[in-house]
Design a protein around this motif. Structure first.
Motif, short mmCIF file in Angstrom:
data_model
loop_
_atom_site.label_atom_id
_atom_site.label_comp_id
_atom_site.label_asym_id
_atom_site.label_seq_id
_atom_site.Cartn_x
_atom_site.Cartn_y
_atom_site.Cartn_z
N MET A 1 108.15 53.46 55.96
CA MET A 1 108.22 52.18 56.65
C MET A 1 109.63 51.97 57.17
O MET A 1 110.59 52.41 56.56
N SER A 2 109.71 51.29 58.32
CA SER A 2 111.02 51.04 58.90
C SER A 2 111.05 49.65 59.53
O SER A 2 110.03 49.09 59.91
N TRP A 3 112.26 49.11 59.65
CA TRP A 3 112.47 47.80 60.27
C TRP A 3 112.63 47.98 61.77
O TRP A 3 113.34 48.87 62.22
N ILE A 4 111.94 47.11 62.54
CA ILE A 4 112.11 47.13 63.99
C ILE A 4 112.42 45.70 64.47
O ILE A 4 111.88 44.73 63.95
N LYS A 5 113.29 45.61 65.45
CA LYS A 5 113.62 44.32 66.06
C LYS A 5 112.51 44.00 67.05
O LYS A 5 112.24 44.79 67.96
N VAL A 6 111.86 42.81 66.88
CA VAL A 6 110.72 42.51 67.73
C VAL A 6 110.95 41.37 68.71
O VAL A 6 110.38 41.37 69.80
N LEU A 7 111.77 40.37 68.34
CA LEU A 7 111.99 39.22 69.19
C LEU A 7 113.34 38.60 68.91
O LEU A 7 113.87 38.73 67.81
N SER A 8 113.85 37.86 69.87
CA SER A 8 114.99 37.00 69.63
C SER A 8 114.47 35.76 68.91
O SER A 8 113.36 35.29 69.20
N GLN A 9 115.24 35.23 67.99
CA GLN A 9 114.80 34.08 67.20
C GLN A 9 114.45 32.89 68.09
O GLN A 9 113.49 32.18 67.82
N ASP A 10 115.18 32.69 69.18
CA ASP A 10 114.89 31.55 70.04
C ASP A 10 113.72 31.79 70.99
O ASP A 10 113.34 30.90 71.75
N GLU A 11 113.10 32.95 70.95
CA GLU A 11 111.89 33.21 71.73
C GLU A 11 110.65 32.63 71.07
O GLU A 11 109.58 32.61 71.68
N LEU A 12 110.77 32.21 69.81
CA LEU A 12 109.61 31.78 69.05
C LEU A 12 109.88 30.41 68.44
O LEU A 12 110.43 30.29 67.34
N ALA A 13 109.50 29.35 69.15
CA ALA A 13 109.72 27.98 68.69
C ALA A 13 108.77 27.65 67.54
O ALA A 13 107.78 28.37 67.30
N GLN A 14 109.05 26.57 66.85
CA GLN A 14 108.21 26.10 65.75
C GLN A 14 106.74 26.04 66.18
O GLN A 14 106.42 25.48 67.22
N GLY A 15 105.87 26.66 65.41
CA GLY A 15 104.44 26.66 65.69
C GLY A 15 103.99 27.71 66.68
O GLY A 15 102.79 27.90 66.87
N ASP A 16 104.93 28.42 67.30
CA ASP A 16 104.56 29.46 68.27
C ASP A 16 104.19 30.76 67.56
O ASP A 16 104.56 30.99 66.41
N ARG A 17 103.53 31.61 68.30
CA ARG A 17 103.21 32.95 67.81
C ARG A 17 103.14 33.89 68.99
O ARG A 17 102.78 33.49 70.10
N LYS A 18 103.50 35.14 68.75
CA LYS A 18 103.46 36.17 69.79
C LYS A 18 103.00 37.48 69.18
O LYS A 18 103.36 37.82 68.06
N VAL A 19 102.24 38.22 69.95
CA VAL A 19 101.83 39.56 69.56
C VAL A 19 102.89 40.52 70.06
O VAL A 19 103.29 40.47 71.23
N VAL A 20 103.38 41.37 69.16
CA VAL A 20 104.38 42.37 69.52
C VAL A 20 103.83 43.75 69.23
O VAL A 20 103.04 43.94 68.31
N ALA A 21 104.25 44.71 70.02
CA ALA A 21 103.82 46.09 69.83
C ALA A 21 104.73 46.75 68.79
O ALA A 21 105.95 46.59 68.83
N THR A 22 104.13 47.48 67.87
CA THR A 22 104.88 48.26 66.89
C THR A 22 104.26 49.65 66.82
O THR A 22 103.17 49.88 67.34
N GLU A 23 104.94 50.55 66.13
CA GLU A 23 104.41 51.91 65.97
C GLU A 23 103.07 51.89 65.25
O GLU A 23 102.21 52.73 65.49
N GLY A 24 102.88 50.93 64.35
CA GLY A 24 101.65 50.82 63.59
C GLY A 24 100.56 50.03 64.28
O GLY A 24 99.49 49.83 63.72
N GLY A 25 100.82 49.56 65.49
CA GLY A 25 99.85 48.75 66.22
C GLY A 25 100.37 47.34 66.42
O GLY A 25 101.47 47.00 65.99
N PRO A 26 99.58 46.49 67.07
CA PRO A 26 100.03 45.14 67.38
C PRO A 26 100.15 44.28 66.12
O PRO A 26 99.34 44.37 65.21
N VAL A 27 101.20 43.45 66.10
CA VAL A 27 101.48 42.54 64.99
C VAL A 27 101.68 41.15 65.56
O VAL A 27 102.31 40.99 66.61
N LEU A 28 101.13 40.15 64.90
CA LEU A 28 101.31 38.76 65.30
C LEU A 28 102.47 38.16 64.52
O LEU A 28 102.45 38.16 63.28
N VAL A 29 103.49 37.69 65.23
CA VAL A 29 104.65 37.06 64.60
C VAL A 29 104.51 35.56 64.81
O VAL A 29 104.27 35.10 65.92
#
Length: 116
Positions: A1-29
């Motif tokens: 397992m490894s750490w990947i940078k997925v978003l800037s902290q200010d890209e995700l406001a309170q209550g927001d969510r985004k799907v990001v691509a990772t090596e293991g498949g899509p993840v909802l942040v």
């Protein structure tokens, strides 16, 4: 397992969510009350997208299709609704509760990281 940078902290406001691509498949942040959580992007029983799922006051993400609710911290089902009411009585007997995959998150220097 490894750490990947997925978003800037200010890209995700309170209550927001985004799907990001990772090596293991899509993840909802998800930003819930200022804390960031990373979970599987699809409901574990029918593989339908969770991105538009409702966030509850007690830290759960609700599947917009079947209304199953999953704890953001543990991924465990808080409520389980295996299928829509029309087919639920028939198919619900063969469906078992499944947790939502969760991934550790951290914030460093204004970026959200996910371990996958």
């Amino acid at each position: 397992m490894s750490w990947i940078k997925v978003l800037s902290q200010d890209e995700l406001a309170q209550g927001d969510r985004k799907v990001v691509a990772t090596e293991g498949g899509p993840v909802l942040v998800v930003n819930y009350n200022g804390d960031f959580y990373a979970v599987g992007s699809k409901c574990p029983h029918m593989k339908l997208p969770l991105r538009r799922g409702k966030l509850t006051d007690d830290g759960a993400l609700v599947c917009p299709f079947h209304r199953s609710a999953f704890d953001l911290k543990t991924g465990e089902p808080k409520t389980w609704t295996p299928f829509p009411p029309v087919v639920g009585s028939l198919l619900g007997k063969i469906s078992t509760e499944k947790p939502l995959p969760t991934y550790p998150t951290k914030v460093e220097e204004g970026s959200i990281w996910v371990e996958v």
